[in-house]
Design an enzyme around this catalytic site. Structure first.
Site, short mmCIF file in Angstrom:
data_model
loop_
_atom_site.label_atom_id
_atom_site.label_comp_id
_atom_site.label_asym_id
_atom_site.label_seq_id
_atom_site.Cartn_x
_atom_site.Cartn_y
_atom_site.Cartn_z
N ASN A 17 4.99 -3.63 9.53
CA ASN A 17 5.52 -2.68 10.51
C ASN A 17 6.79 -3.17 11.19
O ASN A 17 7.65 -2.37 11.57
CB ASN A 17 4.46 -2.35 11.57
CG ASN A 17 3.95 -3.58 12.29
OD1 ASN A 17 3.34 -4.46 11.67
ND2 ASN A 17 4.17 -3.66 13.60
N ASP B 211 2.84 -12.55 9.07
CA ASP B 211 3.29 -12.39 10.45
C ASP B 211 3.90 -13.70 10.97
O ASP B 211 3.51 -14.20 12.03
CB ASP B 211 2.12 -11.94 11.32
CG ASP B 211 1.53 -10.61 10.86
OD1 ASP B 211 1.74 -9.61 11.55
OD2 ASP B 211 0.88 -10.59 9.80
N HIS C 275 -4.99 -3.56 17.05
CA HIS C 275 -4.76 -2.80 15.82
C HIS C 275 -6.07 -2.32 15.18
O HIS C 275 -6.16 -2.13 13.97
CB HIS C 275 -3.98 -3.62 14.79
CG HIS C 275 -2.64 -4.09 15.27
ND1 HIS C 275 -1.71 -3.24 15.82
CD2 HIS C 275 -2.08 -5.34 15.28
CE1 HIS C 275 -0.62 -3.93 16.16
NE2 HIS C 275 -0.82 -5.20 15.85
N TYR D 253 10.60 -10.68 12.70
CA TYR D 253 10.42 -10.10 14.03
C TYR D 253 11.77 -9.88 14.71
O TYR D 253 11.88 -9.87 15.93
CB TYR D 253 9.51 -10.96 14.90
CG TYR D 253 8.06 -10.78 14.51
CD1 TYR D 253 7.20 -9.97 15.23
CD2 TYR D 253 7.55 -11.42 13.38
CE1 TYR D 253 5.87 -9.80 14.85
CE2 TYR D 253 6.23 -11.25 12.98
CZ TYR D 253 5.40 -10.44 13.73
OH TYR D 253 4.10 -10.26 13.35
#
Length: 496
Positions: A242, A177, A339, A207
């Site tokens: 995702n 991330d 999450h 991102y």
């Protein structure tokens, strides 16, 4: 054979000095939720004109050179580490799709030809994306490579891993991330000082999906320049998260093909492990067998990913690669409110396989915080019998969430209270991890916090291998803090 505390370690032909560490956490029943609060930098992306995205010195800007080469990165190109896939982008013209390479600097005795693709996303048109497989390499060898022609050419190097061998030491970095904020830059710079040899990247790259229209592609390009300082010189093993899905039907031209940008830009060696899809695959590197799973592709019974994993676990040979590591994006165990339980469906499908296969560690991202579990399982869960809680299980993996790279969404600071019994340590800070495999029985693991721009080792533990650890030592095989291990062993100069 060297006997330590009643256990035995196999002898090899090199010396390792076991070293001390400054901080650690408890073990056994001691659970810890860190109360550390950092004054983080703003979670905003670095401006595009920042030096973090600067053009390499000695080269013209892309708009002045149609063959300008950028976004260079490499990944493993085969099953056993004797190949790499080298990828790069040229701006306005395809140019040469050839890689020159050799074992001496500026002396390129070999060449390999790749392919070129491009794509559109909304009103963005990519440059020419090159992927070139360089195979037939020798293990444990430094190679220099050159891409492009004339004044547009650029030169880099990489080191192939040692032979596949159960006692080969090797160090992996783990990042997830990441994004492209100032916190991301801190993480990346600290990782590059770690001495790790390969990145296990657990998903959510740029991102760019937080932007719209042309800016989506532009932020993919800037992220490629951002990580090139590392990814051009050592393999990054990729996972899609995702934020790589990019399902944006409301954009211009309606973007509805999942993973479109990611699949065009980041190649994986999926066919080498008999996978039918680049989103799930496996590689063997030094003494580790690494399995990459896709949290956002079908994985229930009879699906391609399910069938592939069933067969891949049969191919694992712990006599050759004792360390079995699984990578995924959504964690199967996490006590963070954000999450929460999003990995539960994959846990229900695969956890029994991981326990039966004695997987050592499962790394995940997605949750923007850090957490490490004890060895636990919930394979006896039954909706009618009340067995709904994880229990200690020495055959189970340790679950580690490393979704704290630094992206613009910020930290996930809310944990479930009280801390679950399966959770050993958790903290909402940015950072990265390293896994130092020492031999077939032991590995040293560290999580390093970015403490207002400084790297601070915060969570450290010695892992005993699930397959060999129990065979070669009479010590308790539960993981122990680094300092406890070093109290017994670090004063020794060991021939291991």
């Amino acid at each position: 054979m060297l006997v330590i505390s009643g256990g035995r370690l196999p002898s090899f032909n090199f010396l390792v000095i076991l070293f001390t560490i400054v901080t650690t956490v408890g073990s056994g029943s001691a659970r810890l939720t860190s109360t550390y609060i950092r004054s983080e930098w703003p979670s905003t992306d670095i401006p595009l004109d920042n030096e973090a995205f600067a053009i390499p010195r000695g080269h013209n800007a892309p708009q002045q050179d149609p063959l300008f080469i950028l976004l260079v990165h490499i990944t493993q190109g085969d099953y056993d580490g004797k190949a790499v896939i080298i990828s790069w982008v040229t701006t306005d013209e395809p140019g040469s799709n050839k890689v020159l390479y050799g074992t001496s600097e500026k002396k390129y005795d070999f060449s390999s030809k790749g392919n070129v693709v491009n794509y559109t996303f909304s009103n963005y048109s990519s440059g020419y994306i090159h992927h070139c497989l360089v195979d037939g390499l020798e293990h444990d060898t430094k190679y220099y490579y050159k891409i492009g022609d004339g004044g547009s050419s650029r030169e880099f190097w990489f080191q192939t891993p040692p032979n596949i061998d159960p006692d080969t030491p090797y160090t992996f970095g783990i990042i997830g991330d990441l994004g492209q904020t100032y916190n991301s830059l801190s993480t990346l710079e600290h990782y590059m000082q770690s001495g790790a040899q390969t990145v296990l990247f657990v998903g959510d790259l740029s991102y760019a999906d937080r932007y719209e229209f042309n800016d989506v592609g532009i932020r993919w390009d800037s992220w490629g320049r951002f990580v090139e300082r590392s990814a051009a010189y050592q393999p990054w093993i990729w996972i899609a998260g995702n934020h790589e899905i990019e399902y944006m039907p409301n954009m211009v031209f309606g973007e509805v093909v999942p993973f479109k940008s990611y699949l065009h830009r980041y190649a994986t060696p999926y066919m080498a492990s008999q996978s039918s899809n680049p989103l799930w695959y496996a590689v063997r590197r030094a003494s580790a067998h690494i399995i990459v799973l896709s949290s956002y592709s079908p994985f229930v019974k009879y699906t391609p990913q399910w069938r592939w994993l069933r067969e891949e676990l049969k191919r694992v040979d712990r006599e050759k690669t004792p360390w079995l590591i699984v990578l995924m994006h959504a964690p199967m165990y996490s006590s963070n409110v954000v999450h929460y339980m999003e990995g539960e469906s994959m846990r229900a499908v695969f956890e029994s396989w991981f326990v039966n296969s004695k997987v050592d560690i499962i790394f995940a991202g997605h949750v923007h915080a850090y957490e490490r579990s004890y060895r636990i399982s919930n394979t006896h869960y039954n909706i009618t019998n009340g067995d709904r809680y994880p229990i200690p299980d020495k055959s189970a993996p340790v679950y580690i969430t490393v979704g704290d790279g630094g992206n613009q969404e910020g930290l996930a600071g809310r944990f479930v209270d009280p801390q679950p019994e399966y959770s050993s340590f958790r903290e909402a800070s940015y950072g990265h991890s390293t896994l130092e495999i020492k031999n077939r029985t032991h590995a040293f693991y560290h999580w390093n916090r970015n403490d207002d721009g400084k790297k601070v080792p915060t969570d450290s533990v010695v892992f005993y291998n699930q397959y060999w650890g129990k065979q070669s030592t009479e010590e308790e095989t539960e993981e122990e803090p680094y300092q406890d291990y070093c109290k017994q062993h670090c004063h020794l100069l060991m021939r291991v």
